[in-house]
Enzyme design. Sequence first.
Site, PDB file in Angstrom:
ATOM      1  N   ALA A  60       0.833  -1.215   0.000  1.00 21.83           N
ATOM      2  CA  ALA A  60       0.000   0.000   0.000  1.00 21.83           C
ATOM      3  C   ALA A  60       0.861   1.256   0.000  1.00 21.83           C
ATOM      4  CB  ALA A  60      -0.930   0.001   1.206  1.00 21.83           C
ATOM      5  N   GLU A  61       1.889   1.284   0.854  1.00 20.51           N
ATOM      6  CA  GLU A  61       2.744   2.471   0.916  1.00 20.51           C
ATOM      7  C   GLU A  61       3.520   2.658  -0.384  1.00 20.51           C
ATOM      8  OE1 GLU A  61       5.617   5.083   3.713  1.00 20.51           O
ATOM      9  OE2 GLU A  61       4.474   3.437   4.562  1.00 20.51           O
ATOM     10  N   THR A  62       3.946   1.566  -0.971  1.00 21.23           N
ATOM     11  CA  THR A  62       4.665   1.634  -2.250  1.00 21.23           C
ATOM     12  C   THR A  62       3.796   2.287  -3.317  1.00 21.23           C
ATOM     13  OG1 THR A  62       6.025  -0.302  -1.770  1.00 21.23           O
ATOM     14  CG2 THR A  62       5.689   0.233  -4.089  1.00 21.23           C
TER      15      THR A  62
END
Length: 138
Positions: A60-62
């Site tokens: 998700a952060e990527t």
Amino acid sequence: MNKQQSLDILNGFNKNTLMETLNIEFIDVGEDYITAKMPVNSKVHQPYGLLHGGATAALAETVGSCASAFFLKDKSKIIKGIELSINHLKSKKDGEVFATAKAIHQGRTTHLWEVKIVDEENNLISLCKITNIVLDKK
């Protein structure tokens, strides 16, 4: 720039990173979204043989951070994640998951993205929100 060129640029950032370790691959990009996939196997399992929430959060952060950086028009700026909130709604043992980031807000100093992570049948696995800050390059 066409879609394949955009994907080549995005995937080019993965070498020697956590994204490469997790086999995250960008597979689609549009005017307001980016999608990546990640295989679900023993590399991303927790001890019960299920997809680890930390691996899901890394996906998700990527996608959310790369979306901010990719769509940022001012190349004198960089993006850094400052908050990630994730709800895990369904477990997954194998196959693949797909994360799509869509902008909620793209301001001058902060960006807010919603990231939906689904499986091959479009079942919602996790729902995420990521806030990024826009900073001057040093």
